[in-house]
Design an enzyme around this catalytic site. Structure first.
Site, mmCIF file in Angstrom:
data_model
loop_
_atom_site.group_PDB
_atom_site.id
_atom_site.type_symbol
_atom_site.label_atom_id
_atom_site.label_comp_id
_atom_site.label_asym_id
_atom_site.label_seq_id
_atom_site.Cartn_x
_atom_site.Cartn_y
_atom_site.Cartn_z
ATOM 1 C CG HIS A 112 -0.376 3.923 12.053
ATOM 2 N ND1 HIS A 112 -1.569 3.318 12.366
ATOM 3 C CD2 HIS A 112 -0.022 3.437 10.846
ATOM 4 C CE1 HIS A 112 -1.921 2.502 11.382
ATOM 5 N NE2 HIS A 112 -0.986 2.561 10.446
ATOM 6 C CG ASP B 62 2.183 0.919 7.948
ATOM 7 O OD1 ASP B 62 1.776 0.276 6.959
ATOM 8 O OD2 ASP B 62 1.424 1.350 8.837
ATOM 9 C CG ASP C 141 1.079 -3.373 5.239
ATOM 10 O OD1 ASP C 141 1.951 -2.551 5.578
ATOM 11 O OD2 ASP C 141 -0.125 -3.216 5.464
ATOM 12 C CG HIS D 158 -0.513 0.212 2.511
ATOM 13 N ND1 HIS D 158 -0.296 1.464 3.044
ATOM 14 C CD2 HIS D 158 -0.221 -0.679 3.498
ATOM 15 C CE1 HIS D 158 0.118 1.346 4.296
ATOM 16 N NE2 HIS D 158 0.178 0.057 4.591
ATOM 17 C CD GLU E 148 -3.376 -0.824 4.902
ATOM 18 O OE1 GLU E 148 -3.403 -1.839 5.614
ATOM 19 O OE2 GLU E 148 -2.957 0.288 5.310
ATOM 20 C CD GLU E 149 -2.013 2.823 7.218
ATOM 21 O OE1 GLU E 149 -2.768 2.311 8.075
ATOM 22 O OE2 GLU E 149 -0.798 2.622 7.178
#
Length: 412
Positions: free
Chosen positions: A379, A240, A302, A221, A274-275
């Site tokens: 994140h 990520d 991922d 992603h 994706e998130e």
């Protein structure tokens, strides 16, 4: 059952309670319980017990059956960022939910998850193209993977609804086009999505054999997220999932250098959004399913750069295909024999493989570490190359595994 699902969906769609900002999701039980009592206006549509295969003990190849509770829920879109943040903060993982375009779609996916229907296409999983695989593996370079990770990390963020996310998609499409220039059987495109500006990026390597209509999909992603999700927040997303996109990019470079022509068609896709509920891969997988496109297998990359355990490659066994997972492990044993393989679970909707599993396709998800020991900087603004030592030796392992997967499954 189908008539009941459609009737229920139509009733929900026509309900005066629905507003323009209503969303429909399927969500794992642990994730849903985080906000179920506080999400204003949330409405539980249906719940199902889903049978999943999980390791008997973490790392073990011996699997046992377990029961997951998955829900279809109508919810205000304003609650989705909070759900995503709570899943990350309290469950220490990504996702936990999949967003759908309608209540009918959410209920249908829930119904398919409860079933035991095998994928329509079941290849033999023979490992018999060692000459091509080994020649390709010899060309992979971790320095090039790291350079791509760094370039993607240099964007302020790659949010699906920000100008930075759009720019990242445009940059990646240009990069892939520059790699495959002059090769007519390799074509790069950007996939537009309804609802947000960031496009997915896709490379198609056209098959040349009698089963060229059959497709092998490798995905990662493109988007990143951190904090509030503001368009100006710093979200480098190095692990990520710049690491997964960089792995795809290196696979493309090697295939271009070798002028590789598979027998089956191979698609490499960097998914948008994706998130926020696997939205990019959801739209692509749905389109393929409705068109009856024969997808032989799907591999998701991922997070590949952070080695949190002594074991090298981890295969998640829940919401994936057992036969293809064994094929992935066999590929590692055949071509990367010095690497160790472990098994774990990650829960419902933890990455884009879930979009394909929910549509009845065989998908696998090899991961950087066990679930408990993966990169906890994701994140956040700290998800930079520094979290994995500013090197890509671990990511190289997944790049090589992906190359072996693409060649062996693409060789028909």
């Amino acid at each position: 059952m189908r008539r009941t699902l459609i009737t229920t969906a139509l009733a929900l769609a026509c309900s005066p309670l629905l507003a323009a900002e209503t969303a429909w999701i399927t969500v794992g039980d642990a994730a849903w319980r985080l906000i179920a009592t506080e999400a204003a206006g949330a409405r539980l549509l249906s719940s199902r017990d889903v049978i999943v295969d999980v390791p008997a003990t973490r790392g073990s190849a011996a699997l046992v059956r377990a029961i997951d509770r998955v829900h279809a829920v109508q919810i205000d879109t304003d609650w989705l960022p909070r759900l995503s943040a709570r899943v990350h903060e309290e469950l220490r993982r990504c996702g936990g939910f999949v967003r759908h375009d309608s209540p009918a779609e959410a209920l249908a996916v829930l119904h398919r998850l409860q079933g035991t229907v095998e994928p329509a296409l079941a290849p033999g999983y023979a490992i018999d193209d060692a000459a091509e695989v080994n020649a390709s593996l010899a060309l992979t370079q971790d320095s090039r993977i790291l350079a791509t990770i760094q370039r993607l990390s240099d964007f302020q963020n790659r949010l699906y609804n920000s100008s930075h996310g759009v720019a990242a998609s445009d940059w990646l499409a240009g990069e892939w086009r520059s790699i495959v220039v002059g090769r007519s059987w390799m074509k790069v495109s950007q996939v537009r999505h309804a609802g947000w500006p960031q496009k997915s990026v896709k490379l198609v390597i056209q098959g040349s054999g009698p089963n060229a209509a059959e497709t092998v999909v490798l995905g990662a992603h493109l988007d990143s997220t951190a904090g509030s999700g503001s368009s100006e927040v710093r979200a480098p997303g190095a692990d990520d999932d710049a690491s997964g996109v960089a792995a795809l990019t290196e696979v493309i470079r090697v295939f271009a250098e070798r002028n590789y022509r598979p027998q089956r068609t191979i698609e490499l896709i960097a998914y948008a959004a994706e998130e926020v509920g696997l939205r990019g891969s959801q739209q692509i997988a749905k389109k393929y399913q409705r068109a009856g496109k024969p997808v032989v297998g799907v591999l998701q990359l991922d997070m590949t750069a952070f080695q949190g355990d002594a074991t090298d490659l981890w295969i998640f066994t829940d919401y994936t295909n057992a036969a293809q997972n064994q094929f992935v492990a066999d590929l590692a044993a055949a071509y990367l024999p010095l690497l160790s393989v472990g098994y774990d679970r990650c829960g419902y909707g933890c990455s884009d493989h879930a979009s394909w599993t929910g549509r009845g396709y065989a998908a696998s998800f090899p991961f950087e570490a066990s679930f408990a020991h993966s990169n906890h900087a994701i994140h956040t603004a700290s998800d930079t190359t520094a979290t994995f030592g500013s090197q890509a030796t671990h990511a190289l392992k997944f790049t090589q595994l992906a190359l072996a997967y693409a060649v062996e499954l693409g060789s028909d």
